[in-house]
Design a protein around this motif. Structure first.
Motif, PDB file in Angstrom:
ATOM      1  N   ASN A 298       1.542  44.065  59.213  1.00  0.00           N
ATOM      2  CA  ASN A 298       0.541  43.415  58.350  1.00  0.00           C
ATOM      3  C   ASN A 298       0.491  41.894  58.512  1.00  0.00           C
ATOM      4  O   ASN A 298       0.093  41.184  57.587  1.00  0.00           O
ATOM      5  CB  ASN A 298       0.776  43.761  56.881  1.00  0.00           C
ATOM      6  N   ASP A 299       0.914  41.378  59.668  1.00  0.00           N
ATOM      7  CA  ASP A 299       0.935  39.922  59.908  1.00  0.00           C
ATOM      8  C   ASP A 299       1.660  39.171  58.803  1.00  0.00           C
ATOM      9  O   ASP A 299       1.288  38.061  58.425  1.00  0.00           O
ATOM     10  CB  ASP A 299      -0.484  39.375  60.068  1.00  0.00           C
ATOM     11  N   ASN A 300       2.707  39.780  58.272  1.00  0.00           N
ATOM     12  CA  ASN A 300       3.499  39.181  57.202  1.00  0.00           C
ATOM     13  C   ASN A 300       4.926  38.977  57.702  1.00  0.00           C
ATOM     14  O   ASN A 300       5.642  39.955  57.946  1.00  0.00           O
ATOM     15  CB  ASN A 300       3.495  40.109  55.981  1.00  0.00           C
ATOM     16  N   PRO A 301       5.376  37.715  57.844  1.00  0.00           N
ATOM     17  CA  PRO A 301       6.717  37.473  58.375  1.00  0.00           C
ATOM     18  C   PRO A 301       7.847  38.005  57.492  1.00  0.00           C
ATOM     19  O   PRO A 301       8.997  38.033  57.909  1.00  0.00           O
ATOM     20  CB  PRO A 301       6.799  35.947  58.502  1.00  0.00           C
ATOM     21  N   GLN A 302       7.528  38.455  56.282  1.00  0.00           N
ATOM     22  CA  GLN A 302       8.539  39.054  55.406  1.00  0.00           C
ATOM     23  C   GLN A 302       8.706  40.550  55.685  1.00  0.00           C
ATOM     24  O   GLN A 302       9.624  41.185  55.180  1.00  0.00           O
ATOM     25  CB  GLN A 302       8.160  38.850  53.935  1.00  0.00           C
ATOM     26  N   GLU A 303       7.821  41.128  56.499  1.00  0.00           N
ATOM     27  CA  GLU A 303       7.844  42.562  56.811  1.00  0.00           C
ATOM     28  C   GLU A 303       8.576  42.822  58.129  1.00  0.00           C
ATOM     29  O   GLU A 303       8.978  41.904  58.828  1.00  0.00           O
ATOM     30  CB  GLU A 303       6.406  43.092  56.893  1.00  0.00           C
ATOM     31  N   GLU A 304       8.708  44.086  58.461  1.00  0.00           N
ATOM     32  CA  GLU A 304       9.401  44.540  59.652  1.00  0.00           C
ATOM     33  C   GLU A 304       8.771  43.982  60.934  1.00  0.00           C
ATOM     34  O   GLU A 304       7.552  43.843  61.033  1.00  0.00           O
ATOM     35  CB  GLU A 304       9.324  46.069  59.680  1.00  0.00           C
ATOM     36  N   VAL A 305       9.615  43.673  61.921  1.00  0.00           N
ATOM     37  CA  VAL A 305       9.152  43.192  63.226  1.00  0.00           C
ATOM     38  C   VAL A 305       8.640  44.382  64.034  1.00  0.00           C
ATOM     39  O   VAL A 305       9.330  45.389  64.176  1.00  0.00           O
ATOM     40  CB  VAL A 305      10.280  42.475  63.995  1.00  0.00           C
ATOM     41  N   GLN A 306       7.413  44.270  64.557  1.00  0.00           N
ATOM     42  CA  GLN A 306       6.835  45.322  65.395  1.00  0.00           C
ATOM     43  C   GLN A 306       7.108  45.070  66.872  1.00  0.00           C
ATOM     44  O   GLN A 306       7.402  45.981  67.620  1.00  0.00           O
ATOM     45  CB  GLN A 306       5.317  45.390  65.201  1.00  0.00           C
ATOM     46  N   ARG A 307       6.938  43.810  67.292  1.00  0.00           N
ATOM     47  CA  ARG A 307       7.137  43.410  68.688  1.00  0.00           C
ATOM     48  C   ARG A 307       7.728  42.020  68.720  1.00  0.00           C
ATOM     49  O   ARG A 307       7.596  41.257  67.770  1.00  0.00           O
ATOM     50  CB  ARG A 307       5.795  43.379  69.441  1.00  0.00           C
ATOM     51  N   TRP A 308       8.318  41.677  69.842  1.00  0.00           N
ATOM     52  CA  TRP A 308       8.799  40.321  70.045  1.00  0.00           C
ATOM     53  C   TRP A 308       8.635  39.952  71.514  1.00  0.00           C
ATOM     54  O   TRP A 308       8.500  40.802  72.377  1.00  0.00           O
ATOM     55  CB  TRP A 308      10.256  40.151  69.589  1.00  0.00           C
ATOM     56  N   ALA A 309       8.629  38.647  71.756  1.00  0.00           N
ATOM     57  CA  ALA A 309       8.541  38.116  73.114  1.00  0.00           C
ATOM     58  C   ALA A 309       9.489  36.929  73.198  1.00  0.00           C
ATOM     59  O   ALA A 309       9.578  36.145  72.258  1.00  0.00           O
ATOM     60  CB  ALA A 309       7.121  37.670  73.423  1.00  0.00           C
ATOM     61  N   VAL A 310      10.204  36.819  74.283  1.00  0.00           N
ATOM     62  CA  VAL A 310      11.100  35.694  74.501  1.00  0.00           C
ATOM     63  C   VAL A 310      10.453  34.781  75.532  1.00  0.00           C
ATOM     64  O   VAL A 310      10.083  35.220  76.622  1.00  0.00           O
ATOM     65  CB  VAL A 310      12.498  36.157  74.971  1.00  0.00           C
ATOM     66  N   ILE A 311      10.304  33.513  75.171  1.00  0.00           N
ATOM     67  CA  ILE A 311       9.707  32.523  76.067  1.00  0.00           C
ATOM     68  C   ILE A 311      10.706  32.216  77.187  1.00  0.00           C
ATOM     69  O   ILE A 311      11.820  31.781  76.904  1.00  0.00           O
ATOM     70  CB  ILE A 311       9.366  31.228  75.292  1.00  0.00           C
ATOM     71  N   GLU A 312      10.316  32.472  78.425  1.00  0.00           N
ATOM     72  CA  GLU A 312      11.227  32.270  79.553  1.00  0.00           C
ATOM     73  C   GLU A 312      11.277  30.831  80.033  1.00  0.00           C
ATOM     74  O   GLU A 312      12.307  30.378  80.527  1.00  0.00           O
ATOM     75  CB  GLU A 312      10.841  33.196  80.696  1.00  0.00           C
ATOM     76  N   THR A 313      10.165  30.111  79.916  1.00  0.00           N
ATOM     77  CA  THR A 313      10.120  28.702  80.303  1.00  0.00           C
ATOM     78  C   THR A 313       9.495  27.920  79.154  1.00  0.00           C
ATOM     79  O   THR A 313       8.736  28.485  78.364  1.00  0.00           O
ATOM     80  CB  THR A 313       9.283  28.495  81.576  1.00  0.00           C
ATOM     81  N   PRO A 314       9.780  26.638  79.031  1.00  0.00           N
ATOM     82  CA  PRO A 314       9.180  25.851  77.941  1.00  0.00           C
ATOM     83  C   PRO A 314       7.655  25.920  77.998  1.00  0.00           C
ATOM     84  O   PRO A 314       7.065  25.979  79.080  1.00  0.00           O
ATOM     85  CB  PRO A 314       9.662  24.426  78.223  1.00  0.00           C
ATOM     86  N   LYS A 315       7.022  25.946  76.831  1.00  0.00           N
ATOM     87  CA  LYS A 315       5.565  26.073  76.737  1.00  0.00           C
ATOM     88  C   LYS A 315       4.993  25.092  75.728  1.00  0.00           C
ATOM     89  O   LYS A 315       5.664  24.705  74.774  1.00  0.00           O
ATOM     90  CB  LYS A 315       5.170  27.478  76.263  1.00  0.00           C
ATOM     91  N   ALA A 316       3.740  24.735  75.930  1.00  0.00           N
ATOM     92  CA  ALA A 316       2.954  24.009  74.935  1.00  0.00           C
ATOM     93  C   ALA A 316       2.021  25.043  74.319  1.00  0.00           C
ATOM     94  O   ALA A 316       1.278  25.718  75.035  1.00  0.00           O
ATOM     95  CB  ALA A 316       2.158  22.895  75.585  1.00  0.00           C
TER      96      ALA A 316
END
Length: 71
Positions: A22-40
């Protein structure tokens, strides 16, 4: 300087971005991504403990403490 909606921020390598139910950071994580290189990345929304950022065409959450304002 405070980060706000519309700012370009620096996200270091190894930072984890998350998608939550539900796009709520208090709820369960559905997916994640780890940034491999620094990004803007663009901040699209401010939340109390997180920012919502645009990464690869999708909105993700990142902890406030893990990003830095680009000047």
């Amino acid at each position: 300087m405070k980060v706000k909606k519309g700012d370009l921020v620096h996200i270091p390598a190894s930072t984890t971005l998350k998608k939550h139910v539900n796009d709520n950071p208090q709820e369960e994580v559905q997916r994640w991504a780890v940034i491999e290189t620094p990004k803007a990345i663009l901040v699209v929304e401010e939340r109390p403990d997180h920012y919502e950022v645009l990464y690869n065409g999708e909105k993700w959450f990142v902890k406030r403490s893990e990003i830095f304002l680009m000047e």
